[in-house]
Each structure stands twice: as C-alpha cells, then as structure tokens.
Design an enzyme around this catalytic site. Structure first.
Site, PDB file in Angstrom:
ATOM      1  N   GLU A 274     -21.227 -14.412 -25.155  1.00  0.00           N
ATOM      2  CA  GLU A 274     -22.560 -15.019 -25.052  1.00  0.00           C
ATOM      3  C   GLU A 274     -22.563 -16.100 -23.975  1.00  0.00           C
ATOM      4  O   GLU A 274     -22.778 -17.277 -24.250  1.00  0.00           O
ATOM      5  CB  GLU A 274     -22.952 -15.652 -26.396  1.00  0.00           C
ATOM      6  CG  GLU A 274     -22.987 -14.693 -27.569  1.00  0.00           C
ATOM      7  CD  GLU A 274     -23.190 -15.404 -28.909  1.00  0.00           C
ATOM      8  OE1 GLU A 274     -23.085 -16.652 -28.960  1.00  0.00           O
ATOM      9  OE2 GLU A 274     -23.451 -14.707 -29.900  1.00  0.00           O
ATOM     10  N   GLY A 276     -23.867 -18.476 -21.087  1.00  0.00           N
ATOM     11  CA  GLY A 276     -25.149 -18.990 -20.608  1.00  0.00           C
ATOM     12  C   GLY A 276     -24.930 -19.739 -19.308  1.00  0.00           C
ATOM     13  O   GLY A 276     -25.199 -19.252 -18.215  1.00  0.00           O
ATOM     14  N   ARG A 277     -24.384 -20.957 -19.455  1.00  0.00           N
ATOM     15  CA  ARG A 277     -24.156 -21.833 -18.314  1.00  0.00           C
ATOM     16  C   ARG A 277     -23.349 -21.149 -17.205  1.00  0.00           C
ATOM     17  O   ARG A 277     -23.647 -21.284 -16.022  1.00  0.00           O
ATOM     18  CB  ARG A 277     -23.381 -23.065 -18.812  1.00  0.00           C
ATOM     19  CG  ARG A 277     -23.279 -24.205 -17.819  1.00  0.00           C
ATOM     20  CD  ARG A 277     -22.328 -25.288 -18.362  1.00  0.00           C
ATOM     21  NE  ARG A 277     -22.682 -25.701 -19.703  1.00  0.00           N
ATOM     22  CZ  ARG A 277     -23.525 -26.698 -19.999  1.00  0.00           C
ATOM     23  NH1 ARG A 277     -24.071 -27.395 -19.026  1.00  0.00           N
ATOM     24  NH2 ARG A 277     -23.804 -27.008 -21.248  1.00  0.00           N
ATOM     25  N   ARG A 313     -31.063 -33.150 -18.514  1.00  0.00           N
ATOM     26  CA  ARG A 313     -29.639 -33.281 -18.841  1.00  0.00           C
ATOM     27  C   ARG A 313     -29.081 -34.690 -18.634  1.00  0.00           C
ATOM     28  O   ARG A 313     -28.305 -35.161 -19.478  1.00  0.00           O
ATOM     29  CB  ARG A 313     -28.799 -32.240 -18.081  1.00  0.00           C
ATOM     30  CG  ARG A 313     -29.144 -30.796 -18.452  1.00  0.00           C
ATOM     31  CD  ARG A 313     -28.183 -29.790 -17.841  1.00  0.00           C
ATOM     32  NE  ARG A 313     -26.857 -29.899 -18.381  1.00  0.00           N
ATOM     33  CZ  ARG A 313     -25.815 -30.444 -17.763  1.00  0.00           C
ATOM     34  NH1 ARG A 313     -25.939 -30.902 -16.530  1.00  0.00           N
ATOM     35  NH2 ARG A 313     -24.652 -30.516 -18.345  1.00  0.00           N
ATOM     36  N   TYR A 317     -27.588 -35.964 -22.038  1.00  0.00           N
ATOM     37  CA  TYR A 317     -26.116 -35.859 -22.166  1.00  0.00           C
ATOM     38  C   TYR A 317     -25.378 -36.771 -21.192  1.00  0.00           C
ATOM     39  O   TYR A 317     -24.179 -36.584 -20.989  1.00  0.00           O
ATOM     40  CB  TYR A 317     -25.638 -34.440 -21.840  1.00  0.00           C
ATOM     41  CG  TYR A 317     -26.353 -33.289 -22.468  1.00  0.00           C
ATOM     42  CD1 TYR A 317     -26.434 -33.164 -23.856  1.00  0.00           C
ATOM     43  CD2 TYR A 317     -26.905 -32.287 -21.678  1.00  0.00           C
ATOM     44  CE1 TYR A 317     -27.058 -32.063 -24.419  1.00  0.00           C
ATOM     45  CE2 TYR A 317     -27.530 -31.185 -22.244  1.00  0.00           C
ATOM     46  CZ  TYR A 317     -27.600 -31.086 -23.615  1.00  0.00           C
ATOM     47  OH  TYR A 317     -28.214 -30.000 -24.159  1.00  0.00           O
ATOM     48  N   CYS A 344     -42.082 -43.378 -17.602  1.00  0.00           N
ATOM     49  CA  CYS A 344     -41.993 -44.718 -18.177  1.00  0.00           C
ATOM     50  C   CYS A 344     -40.955 -44.752 -19.296  1.00  0.00           C
ATOM     51  O   CYS A 344     -41.289 -44.876 -20.483  1.00  0.00           O
ATOM     52  CB  CYS A 344     -43.358 -45.155 -18.672  1.00  0.00           C
ATOM     53  SG  CYS A 344     -44.539 -45.140 -17.309  1.00  0.00           S
ATOM     54  N   GLU A 345     -39.697 -44.579 -18.937  1.00  0.00           N
ATOM     55  CA  GLU A 345     -38.557 -44.641 -19.858  1.00  0.00           C
ATOM     56  C   GLU A 345     -37.359 -45.105 -19.038  1.00  0.00           C
ATOM     57  O   GLU A 345     -37.163 -44.621 -17.915  1.00  0.00           O
ATOM     58  CB  GLU A 345     -38.200 -43.242 -20.407  1.00  0.00           C
ATOM     59  CG  GLU A 345     -39.240 -42.567 -21.247  1.00  0.00           C
ATOM     60  CD  GLU A 345     -39.366 -43.122 -22.659  1.00  0.00           C
ATOM     61  OE1 GLU A 345     -38.445 -43.829 -23.115  1.00  0.00           O
ATOM     62  OE2 GLU A 345     -40.402 -42.836 -23.281  1.00  0.00           O
ATOM     63  N   TYR A 373     -29.971 -24.923 -18.501  1.00  0.00           N
ATOM     64  CA  TYR A 373     -30.441 -26.073 -19.282  1.00  0.00           C
ATOM     65  C   TYR A 373     -31.228 -27.048 -18.406  1.00  0.00           C
ATOM     66  O   TYR A 373     -31.183 -28.260 -18.606  1.00  0.00           O
ATOM     67  CB  TYR A 373     -29.264 -26.755 -20.017  1.00  0.00           C
ATOM     68  CG  TYR A 373     -28.454 -25.763 -20.824  1.00  0.00           C
ATOM     69  CD1 TYR A 373     -28.987 -25.192 -21.972  1.00  0.00           C
ATOM     70  CD2 TYR A 373     -27.185 -25.343 -20.409  1.00  0.00           C
ATOM     71  CE1 TYR A 373     -28.279 -24.240 -22.699  1.00  0.00           C
ATOM     72  CE2 TYR A 373     -26.474 -24.394 -21.125  1.00  0.00           C
ATOM     73  CZ  TYR A 373     -27.025 -23.846 -22.267  1.00  0.00           C
ATOM     74  OH  TYR A 373     -26.327 -22.904 -22.971  1.00  0.00           O
TER      75      TYR A 373
HETATM   76  C1  LIG Z   1     -25.714 -22.284 -26.325  1.00  0.00           C
HETATM   77  C2  LIG Z   1     -25.040 -21.119 -26.912  1.00  0.00           C
HETATM   78  C3  LIG Z   1     -24.356 -20.208 -26.091  1.00  0.00           C
HETATM   79  C4  LIG Z   1     -24.218 -20.402 -24.603  1.00  0.00           C
HETATM   80  O1  LIG Z   1     -23.395 -21.455 -24.295  1.00  0.00           O
HETATM   81  P1  LIG Z   1     -22.952 -21.733 -22.778  1.00  0.00           P
HETATM   82  O2  LIG Z   1     -22.096 -22.914 -22.869  1.00  0.00           O
HETATM   83  O3  LIG Z   1     -24.186 -21.953 -21.998  1.00  0.00           O
HETATM   84  O4  LIG Z   1     -22.210 -20.511 -22.328  1.00  0.00           O
HETATM   85  C5  LIG Z   1     -23.779 -19.109 -26.680  1.00  0.00           C
HETATM   86  N1  LIG Z   1     -23.873 -18.887 -28.014  1.00  0.00           N
HETATM   87  C6  LIG Z   1     -24.519 -19.733 -28.832  1.00  0.00           C
HETATM   88  C7  LIG Z   1     -24.600 -19.429 -30.280  1.00  0.00           C
HETATM   89  C8  LIG Z   1     -25.124 -20.868 -28.315  1.00  0.00           C
HETATM   90  O5  LIG Z   1     -25.758 -21.726 -29.137  1.00  0.00           O
END
Ligand SMILES: *Cc1c(COP(=O)(O)O)cnc(C)c1O
Length: 421
Positions: A274, A276-277, A313, A317, A344-345, A373
């Site tokens: 899975e 993403g980043r 971000r 973070y 305004c923060e 993100y």
């Molecule tokens: C956010 C998330 C991802 C993706 O994470 P990355 O660090 O962006 O690869 C995969 N699985 C689950 C369940 C997530 O919550």
C-alpha cells in the site's frame, strides 16, 4: 529520482517551464510529473515481479483523478480509507478486485457499497467492525474477504504524528489478540478470513522496524495456518520513506523488496503493498509567489501567496520542504528567511531561518516533494479557494483541479429563512 530540473536557470517539470505554468494557471499551484509517477510505480512493480503481488496505491497521499488514472493505466490497485475514496478509485476504472479497504471507522454505507462492488479485501481494525461486516454481508448475501490489521507493537521511528504501530495508537487489533480474533472470525457468517495486514507508520527510511514487524507477522501467519486458519495474503502496508532533502538516503524499493523476500522465505502468500508517499511524494512540487518581504525585529520574512491551508505538512508535522527559486540568479546573495503564508495563525510557517536565494516581490518559489499529503489536505480556511493542480506529461500540461470561485464557495452555504430580511 524525479523530473524537476533546471534548464538555463529555470526550473522545469519534464519539458515545461515552471514559470510558464505559474503564468498560465496562477499561484499557488501543485505541479505533478507523469514521468515521475510512472517511474516510481514501475520501480516498485519491478522489484516485486517474482512474487504474487497486488500494488494497492494508498490514495490518501494524492487522490486526484488524473493521478489515479495515470497509475490505473499501469495496473495499480487502490488502498482506500473512506467510501469517497472508493468512489474515486472506481470512477477512474480501478477494478473492485484490486481495491483494499483500510481505515478505523468504516460506516455501514461504506461496508455495503464495498460488498456490493466486490472489493479484494477489508482490512478490519476491531471486533465491533468485524461483527458489523459479518452482519451486513450475511444479511445481503455476500461474503467478505477480510484481513485483520495487526498492531505489531513496533515503533516506526518516524515523526511521532505519523507513527501508527505502537500500543497507544488507535490503529489495528493488539498483537496478543490476534489468534483468538481469527478463530472467532472463522466462525462468523459472511466472513472469509484470508489475510494479515500491518502498517506501522509513514516516512520510514530505515528498514529495521519494517523488518521487525514483518518477521512478527510471518510468525503469526505460520501459527495461524497451524491452527487451521488458511491465511493466503500478507498486506505489508505502506510507509517507505522518500528523500525530502539533498543527502537523505532512504531505503530503496529494491532493498525493501529484498528484505521482504528474505523475511518471507518459503512462505507462499500473495503480498499486498500500500505505497502512498513513495509513489506520489517526489512526483509533485508546490509553487507559490512572494507577496511581500518584511524585515522586523532582526528577522526577514518572505510572505508568500500560499498558506498552511494549501500545504499543511509543515504546520501539522513540522515537516520542512526543500524550497528552491523557480528562476536561479547567479548574482543574488543567499539570505536567511522565515518563510510564511497569509493565514492568521502563527503555525502558518513553511520554514524558519531558511537560507535561500535573495527574494523580491513577485518571485516564484517551489516547495519540492509536495506530491503526497499536499493538495489532498488542502482546505479553504480564511476563504482561500483550494488551489489549482496541474499534470505535466512531456511538453503537455493540463489543469486537473480547478479552484472554485468565491461565488461558488459562498453559494454552498445557506442563510436560513428566518435571518433573511
Ligand atoms: C497512510 C497509509 C498508507 C500509505 O502510507 P505511505 O507512508 O504514504 O506509503 C498505507 N496503508 C495505510 C493503512 C495507511 O493508513
């Protein structure tokens, strides 16, 4: 590796100048590279080509339809965390059998829609959720393929706010509950137990915590099989980190795949990833224009036309995105800036004491590694319309998110009759 480079001192995305994009589409603007998205997907797919493997892109990193369509064309599936994300994935033609549904709070509607669509797998995060899925599947004549998201009690070591695998985090079922919950799940109607799922955090640059978590999961899979629970899938989650600064050297997809191969050994399973980043992060930049330079109390502020509502971000973070001038000028000095937005923060700050090429009103700056993100978290605080997103492919560029007009923003709200005069 990405496709944002200087040509004759002007930053380009693939074959198009970032200055031209800013002129044409305005600022702030997110710019994505098709070539980089494609490359990242292919490098990962290639690293796992000898292993039965579903790459389910974690769309919460960047769920723009054009980004999804780019990945779908390469064969990507999707990891979704809401009913809305599932609709987005299906809208670009990602087949339901490549969709994995994660997230701690699946509603009844989410579950029914996913059952009806016939998704690949539910990643279940609690017993009440398991019972809800069983009840809905059984009542409507479906069988749900499920994995439990196991919390392996391994700390990922990234920023505290993006670590998810410790005992205090809300995610998953506890490590020690695993066996009992699987046995129970097997006895429930409408449930087909098929996998174990783990995701310990994000922006993990060192493979050790991932290895520790996967080793525990492999042990669990073997134990479960011995106990008569036929586990056929291991979902390893996302989490692989990316370089945010020159000199960052996160583990590569090839190293990650080699580690997974080693940990799996002869275990015969379908692997689900899975990411993403790792797919979207370095495939996007965020471009803004300097509104004002203000010097006060010994500090030099570069005030941009972009704020924390556009790129959250840093505020959320304490992330620092490398900032580059869109046009490099050899003659200019390097000065320290506090780089801030118009909101305004006090947290509306991208960086403090950041050394940058001397800036003037109207200059363009680019925040690197903003593809994940970034735009997905943007909002309209201070009635700042969600900014444009564009996708580049060679010398083509297309607007892929149109900012709403102020009229459209205002029209979505209603003044009740009793307040009208
Ligand atoms: C956010 C998330 C991802 C993706 O994470 P990355 O660090 O962006 O690869 C995969 N699985 C689950 C369940 C997530 O919550």
């Amino acid at each position: 590796m990405h496709h944002f480079e200087y040509r004759d001192s002007v930053l380009h995305c693939e074959d198009i100048s970032v200055s031209d994009i800013a002129e044409r589409f305005g600022t702030p603007v997110y710019i994505y590279s098709s070539a980089t998205l494609t490359r990242h997907y292919k490098v990962l797919a290639d690293a796992f080509k000898d292993q039965p493997c579903l790459i389910a892109y974690a769309m919460k990193a960047n769920s723009n339809q054009a980004v999804l369509a780019t990945l779908a064309a390469l064969g990507s599936g999707a990891d979704v965390v809401s009913g809305g994300e599932m609709k987005r994935a299906m809208a670009v033609g990602i087949p339901a059998n490549k969709i994995v549904f994660s997230g701690v709070a699946k509603s009844r509607t989410d579950i029914l829609d996913a059952l009806e669509a016939g998704i690949h797998q539910f990643n279940v995060e609690s017993l009440p959720e398991l019972h809800r899925i069983s009840e809905l599947a059984n009542a409507n004549g479906y069988t749900a393929d499920i994995a439990f998201r196991i919390n392996p009690h391994v700390e990922a070591g990234g920023h505290a706010n993006i670590s998810t695998g410790g005992a205090e985090h809300k995610f998953g079922i506890a490590w020690h509950e695993g066996k009992d919950f699987y046995t129970l799940a097997q006895s429930l109607p409408g449930i087909n137990v098929c996998g174990v799922d783990v995701h310990i955090g994000s922006q993990i640059t060192n493979l050790d915590p991932l290895r520790a978590a996967f080793e525990k999961v492999v042990g669990l899979v073997r134990d479960l099989r011995e106990a008569g629970v036929p586990i056929t899938r291991m979902d390893l989650g996302g989490g692989l980190g990316i370089p945010y600064r020159d000199g960052d050297e996160p583990a590569t997809p090839a190293e990650y795949a080699a580690m997974v191969r080693e940990v799996l050994g002869d275990l015969d399973v379908e692997v689900i990833l899975e990411p993403g980043r790792m797919i979207a992060g370095n495939a996007g930049i965020f471009v803004s224009r300097v509104e004002y330079i203000k010097e006060r109390d010994g500090r030099r502020f570069a005030i941009l036309d972009a704020g924390m509502n556009d790129l959250m971000r840093p505020a959320l973070y304490q992330a620092v995105h490398e900032m580059k001038p869109v046009v490099r000028s050899e003659g200019r000095a390097t000065l320290d800036y506090d780089i801030v937005g118009p909101i305004c923060e006090s947290t509306d700050r991208f960086a403090k004491n950041y050394p940058a090429q001397e800036m003037n009103e109207g200059d363009l700056v680019a925040f690197m590694s903003a593809g994940a993100y970034g735009a997905v978290m943007s909002n309209q605080y201070n009635t700042r319309p969600m900014c444009a997103e564009v996708l580049v492919n060679g010398d083509n560029v297309a607007l892929i998110r149109t900012p709403p007009t102020f009229e459209e923003i205002i029209a979505s709200e209603t003044v009740p009759e009793w307040l009208k005069t």
